[in-house]
Design a protein around this motif. Structure first.
Motif, short mmCIF file in Angstrom:
data_model
loop_
_atom_site.label_atom_id
_atom_site.label_comp_id
_atom_site.label_asym_id
_atom_site.label_seq_id
_atom_site.Cartn_x
_atom_site.Cartn_y
_atom_site.Cartn_z
N MET A 1 0.85 -1.17 0.00
CA MET A 1 0.00 0.00 0.00
C MET A 1 0.89 1.23 0.00
SD MET A 1 -2.56 1.34 3.07
CE MET A 1 -1.80 0.30 4.25
N GLU A 2 0.81 2.07 -1.03
CA GLU A 2 1.55 3.31 -1.04
C GLU A 2 0.76 4.44 -0.41
OE1 GLU A 2 3.21 4.37 -4.75
OE2 GLU A 2 3.96 2.36 -5.13
N ARG A 3 -0.57 4.41 -0.61
CA ARG A 3 -1.42 5.46 -0.04
C ARG A 3 -2.85 4.93 0.05
NH1 ARG A 3 -1.95 11.14 0.46
NH2 ARG A 3 -4.00 11.86 -0.16
N PHE A 4 -3.47 5.23 1.18
CA PHE A 4 -4.88 4.90 1.39
C PHE A 4 -5.53 6.13 2.00
CE2 PHE A 4 -8.15 3.85 4.51
CZ PHE A 4 -9.06 3.16 3.73
N ALA A 5 -6.64 6.53 1.45
CA ALA A 5 -7.43 7.62 2.03
C ALA A 5 -8.85 7.12 2.17
CB ALA A 5 -7.38 8.86 1.14
N GLY A 6 -9.35 7.12 3.38
CA GLY A 6 -10.70 6.64 3.62
C GLY A 6 -10.96 6.40 5.09
N ARG A 7 -11.99 5.63 5.35
CA ARG A 7 -12.42 5.36 6.72
C ARG A 7 -11.75 4.11 7.26
NH1 ARG A 7 -17.80 7.12 8.45
NH2 ARG A 7 -16.76 9.00 7.81
N GLY A 8 -11.35 4.19 8.51
CA GLY A 8 -10.81 3.05 9.23
C GLY A 8 -11.47 2.99 10.60
N THR A 30 0.18 6.83 4.41
CA THR A 30 1.23 6.88 3.40
C THR A 30 2.32 5.87 3.75
OG1 THR A 30 2.30 8.70 4.58
CG2 THR A 30 0.82 9.29 2.77
N ASP A 31 2.98 5.40 2.73
CA ASP A 31 4.01 4.38 2.85
C ASP A 31 5.28 4.94 2.21
OD1 ASP A 31 5.06 1.90 3.37
OD2 ASP A 31 3.94 0.85 1.82
N ASP A 32 6.42 4.85 2.92
CA ASP A 32 7.65 5.36 2.32
C ASP A 32 8.38 4.24 1.57
OD1 ASP A 32 9.05 3.84 4.19
OD2 ASP A 32 9.58 5.56 5.44
N ALA A 33 9.54 4.55 1.02
CA ALA A 33 10.27 3.62 0.15
C ALA A 33 10.71 2.35 0.87
CB ALA A 33 11.48 4.32 -0.46
N VAL A 34 10.90 2.41 2.19
CA VAL A 34 11.36 1.22 2.93
C VAL A 34 10.22 0.49 3.62
CG1 VAL A 34 13.71 2.05 3.25
CG2 VAL A 34 11.97 2.60 4.96
N GLY A 35 8.98 0.89 3.35
CA GLY A 35 7.83 0.18 3.89
C GLY A 35 7.33 0.68 5.22
N THR A 36 7.89 1.76 5.74
CA THR A 36 7.40 2.34 6.98
C THR A 36 6.22 3.23 6.65
OG1 THR A 36 9.65 2.36 7.85
CG2 THR A 36 8.03 3.75 8.97
N TRP A 37 5.15 3.09 7.42
CA TRP A 37 3.99 3.90 7.12
C TRP A 37 3.56 4.72 8.32
CZ3 TRP A 37 -0.53 3.44 9.76
CH2 TRP A 37 -0.78 2.24 10.42
N GLN A 38 2.83 5.77 8.03
CA GLN A 38 2.28 6.65 9.04
C GLN A 38 0.93 7.12 8.54
OE1 GLN A 38 4.77 9.67 10.92
NE2 GLN A 38 3.17 11.17 10.51
#
Length: 108
Positions: A1-8, A30-38
């Motif tokens: 997943m590079e980017r998700f926008a929606g309900r969680g 959002t997901d960065d190049a090394v797989g860390t997301w925030q």
């Protein structure tokens, strides 16, 4: 997943069997190049006074929640949740979290 926008959905689990509360949140992940997301977001619905009190209480006890995405019955990603004064939520993956917490209550 590079980017998700929606309900969680944030779920606060007392143990593996008991979910004490859930909160719908609108997120951008959002997901960065090394797989860390925030993720950042906000509560999908304004919290009334009792739900706000519960939210604050649970986060103070342990700021770790399970995050569920649409179509998931139960959250599978453990996140640490911080809330800014303006209500913005910041979620950071807590992959090393073992799901246990030590809480002491003073009932006097």
């Amino acid at each position: 997943m590079e980017r998700f926008a929606g309900r969680g959905r944030l779920e606060w689990w007392a143990n593996q069997s008991i979910c004490l509360e859930t909160y719908d949140v609108d997120l951008t992940v959002t997901d960065d190049a090394v797989g860390t997301w925030q993720a950042t977001g906000r509560h999908a619905h304004a919290l009334d006074a009792p739900r706000r009190e519960g939210w604050d209480f649970l986060r103070e006890m342990d700021p770790h929640f399970s995050l569920a995405f649409p179509g998931e019955d139960r959250g599978g990603i453990t996140v640490r949740v911080a809330e800014d004064e303006d209500g913005t939520l910041t979620l950071v993956e807590a992959a090393d979290r073992d799901g246990s917490a030590s809480v002491t209550f003073d009932l006097t």
